[in-house]
Structure formats: C-alpha cells, structure tokens
Design an enzyme around this catalytic site. Structure first.
Site, PDB file in Angstrom:
ATOM      1  N   GLY A  32       0.881  -1.168   0.000  1.00 23.38           N
ATOM      2  CA  GLY A  32       0.000   0.000   0.000  1.00 23.38           C
ATOM      3  C   GLY A  32       0.915   1.213   0.000  1.00 23.38           C
ATOM      4  N   ASP A  48      -1.406   4.861  -6.463  1.00 22.44           N
ATOM      5  CA  ASP A  48       0.022   4.718  -6.135  1.00 22.44           C
ATOM      6  C   ASP A  48       0.847   5.889  -6.640  1.00 22.44           C
ATOM      7  OD1 ASP A  48      -1.091   1.826  -6.117  1.00 22.44           O
ATOM      8  OD2 ASP A  48       0.775   1.808  -4.957  1.00 22.44           O
TER       9      ASP A  48
HETATM   10  O1  MRU Z   1       0.877  -3.883  -4.922  1.00 25.48           O
HETATM   11  P1  MRU Z   1       0.164  -3.235  -3.774  1.00 25.48           P
HETATM   12  O2  MRU Z   1      -0.670  -4.189  -2.990  1.00 25.48           O
HETATM   13  O3  MRU Z   1       1.108  -2.417  -2.907  1.00 25.48           O
HETATM   14  O4  MRU Z   1      -0.821  -2.213  -4.484  1.00 25.48           O
HETATM   15  C1  MRU Z   1      -1.536  -1.331  -3.683  1.00 25.48           C
HETATM   16  C2  MRU Z   1      -2.542  -0.532  -4.377  1.00 25.48           C
HETATM   17  O5  MRU Z   1      -2.659  -0.557  -5.573  1.00 25.48           O
HETATM   18  C3  MRU Z   1      -3.357   0.383  -3.531  1.00 25.48           C
HETATM   19  O6  MRU Z   1      -4.591   0.629  -4.122  1.00 25.48           O
HETATM   20  C4  MRU Z   1      -2.619   1.719  -3.380  1.00 25.48           C
HETATM   21  O7  MRU Z   1      -1.317   1.537  -2.934  1.00 25.48           O
HETATM   22  C5  MRU Z   1      -3.345   2.630  -2.480  1.00 25.48           C
HETATM   23  S1  MRU Z   1      -3.070   2.284  -0.750  1.00 25.48           S
HETATM   24  C6  MRU Z   1      -3.902   3.460   0.121  1.00 25.48           C
END
Ligand code: MRU
Length: 354
Positions: free
Chosen positions: A54, A244
């Site tokens: 996240g 992200d």
């Molecule tokens: O690969 P991840 O699980 O880190 O991807 C996370 C996401 O795509 C979330 O939607 C994003 O980081 C937002 S967290 C508030």
C-alpha cells in the site's frame, strides 16, 4: 463495529528506534503474524515481497527503515554519514518503482539530514526520528480527512465497488478508498460494498474483505471479471479506489485492473473516484506515460496460491502490478485538501500552489 481494527499497528517503529515491527500482510487473513525488520535486506524484502504494502504504508516503512539504518552508521563527520545514508536510501528506494510515496518519504528524510549538515550526527538522528514519526502521524490525519470528503460522496442505500486494498493496512489508520466506508459504518449509514478479489495477489480477497468484514460492513467478494455484471445489475452507485502515483494531469496509477473498472464504470454511467493523499500526487510526472509500472515474477500468475501450477511451466507471462487510469475516466480525485475535478492540471496544480 470492531474497534480493534483501528488499533492495528501495521508499521511500528520501536521505542528505542532500533527496529520496525510490521504485520506480515502476506499471511492475512489466516494468520496475524508480526515481523521485526532491522537490516537493509529486511526492509527491502518486506517491501518487495508485499509483506508491507500500500503506497502510504511502504513510504512510512521506508522512512522508519532509513532512520533505523542511519542509527547504525559509524561516522564522526557529516560527509561520511551522508554517504552511507544515501546508500541505504537508494537501496530502499529501489524496492518498488510505482508508488511515489516511497521516494517521497525517503526524500523527506534526506532533506532533514541535509538541513542538519552543521550539527553532530547524534543531533541529525534526533531530527530524523522526529521526521519519520511525523510522516506516519501526518498520514493518519490525511486519511481521516480523505475519509470525510469521501463520505460526503456516499448516500443511503449505495453499493460501492472497490479494487485492491486501500484500507488501514495500506496506510496508517482509516485508509484512503476504504476510509469513507469505515466512517459510514461508524455513522450508521446503510450501504454495501463489492470488493474485487484483485488478481494475481488477491489483496481484495485477503485484505479488503478481511478489513471490511471485521468492521461489520456488508461486503461481497467478487472475481475481477464479475465487476461488469454487478454494475449492469444496478448494484453499484460509485467506485472508490486508491492510487500509487497520480500524474499532474490526473492520470492515476493503481493496482492492475483499476483502469478496466474505470472503463466499465464510464460505460454504465457510474462515478469513479480515486482517493489518495497529496503525498501520492507526483507533479514531476506530466502524464501517466511518465509513470514506471512495476513488472513482477511470472510465478505470481502461474503458481502462487494454487495447490499445483495452473499453467504450463514454459508459458510466457506478462505481470504488470499496476495500470494507469486515464484522467478522462475519473469523476474526482479525493485528497485530504478536498475533491479535485477536471481539468486536473488546474485543480491539482492549485493544491500545490501552481
Ligand atoms: O501492490 P500493492 O498491494 O502495494 O498495491 C496497492 C494498491 O494498488 C493500492 O490501491 C494503493 O497503494 C493505495 S493504498 C492506500
């Protein structure tokens, strides 16, 4: 309502600053296991392997990490201290490329170290500790404000669709896309949520369904390819997703599959909101084309989570971890400073005083 949810301390710097404890998100929902991170490799692997994940959470973890590592530097003068500090900072920064919060948090730590260049190393460490604790505290208040703005978009009886996980585990408290839902539950609104399972790593099934169910929210898990049907059925009144990295023109990178949800939402006339703190907006990226998309291992598609491999061993795989949703598909970008609407160059620019 399970108030324990808000006590989950997914990333915690020890009181003496020597190590960081995280919840191992790869073990949820089956087991709640904590991991202690101390070495550069511990931090790198925890981020790379999505044990902590996240965008805001990896920024916080990296800031804590570079502080813990800075404490171990044996240097009497600034030049030798900063050389080693930069080595650790660059190493952690290389763990995942897409979420800007990682480099944003590490750059903040770098600036603080730079400001202390005339001070003894012990004083620089005190400043660094304050800064990384502040990054986490700020994230908590940003998430709370985002939750309020997001809540203002919800109404009684709504069905909300979300993708991946942008809840407390991904941040430091309420989360971004899930924050309004947790707030709505606290305030007694009647609504329901459809959570995409989010192939290939199943953050929606493992984490979003877990967080929302624990909060007592009416959540229904669907496979990613069912989103179109639930929208066609009239069950979805809004989509809430995290991000992200958001480019200056409003193009928004988020977990792979997000842009497909946005295209479906546009087809069915459903508002599509991206929720994230201003620390996820990268004004140095003009458009989504400037955002580096992380490519991950083929086995995440072919093997992981299966009892036996589900694809021929020799088959080629393409496994991008994120995609970019075109700004034209986004109804609003919900930040802690308000809801930005198109044209995003203007509304996002105003957030940053441009
Ligand atoms: O690969 P991840 O699980 O880190 O991807 C996370 C996401 O795509 C979330 O939607 C994003 O980081 C937002 S967290 C508030």
């Amino acid at each position: 309502m399970n108030s324990e949810l808000y006590k989950i301390n997914n990333v915690r710097l020890s009181d003496d600053g020597s190590c960081v404890t995280i919840i191992d998100q790869t073990k949820l929902p089956g087991r709640t296991e904590y991991l202690t991170l101390k070495t550069p490799e511990d931090f790198f692997e925890a981020i790379y392997e999505l044990k902590v994940r996240g965008a805001p959470a990896i920024g916080i973890c990296a800031a804590f990490g570079v502080f813990c590592l800075a404490r171990t530097i044996d240097a009497s003068d600034y030049e030798s201290f900063i050389e080693k500090f930069d080595e650790y900072r660059r190493y952690l920064d290389s763990s995942r490329p897409t979420a800007v919060n990682l480099s944003w948090a590490l750059n903040r730590m770098r600036s603080v170290a730079e400001r202390g260049r005339d001070k003894p190393v012990t004083e620089i460490l005190t400043l660094l500790e304050a800064e990384c604790r502040e990054i986490q505290a700020e994230d908590a208040s940003m998430c709370r404000a985002i939750s309020e703005y997001g809540f203002s978009l919800m109404k009684e009886g709504d069905g909300i669709l979300t993708h991946c996980n942008a809840g407390p585990l991904a941040t430091s408290s309420y989360g971004t896309a899930l924050g309004p839902l947790l707030l709505a539950r606290e305030r007694g609104l009647n609504f329901r949520v459809f959570a995409d399972e989010t192939r290939p790593l199943l953050q929606g099934a493992r984490l979003t369904a877990y967080e929302l169910a624990r909060a007592g929210i009416d959540v229904t898990l669907i496979c990613d390819n069912m989103a179109s049907l639930v929208m066609k059925n009239g069950w979805i009144q809004a989509c809430f997703v995290g991000c992200d990295r958001v480019a200056a023109n409003g193009d928004a990178a988020n977990k792979i599959g997000t842009s497909g949800v946005a295209i479906l939402a546009a087809h069915y006339g459903i508002p599509f909101y991206v929720l994230g703190p201003t620390s996820t907006i990268d004004m140095n990226c003009g458009t989504g084309d400037d955002i580096e998309i992380e490519l991950r291992a083929p086995d995440e598609i072919k093997v992981k989570f299966y009892e036996q491999p589900m694809a021929p061993e020799e088959v080629k795989c393409y496994n991008p971890a994120f995609d970019v949703t075109d700004n034209s598909l986004i109804t609003g970008i919900v930040t802690e400073r308000g809801i930005c609407r198109a044209p995003y160059e203007k509304s996002l620019g105003e957030l940053f005083g441009k």
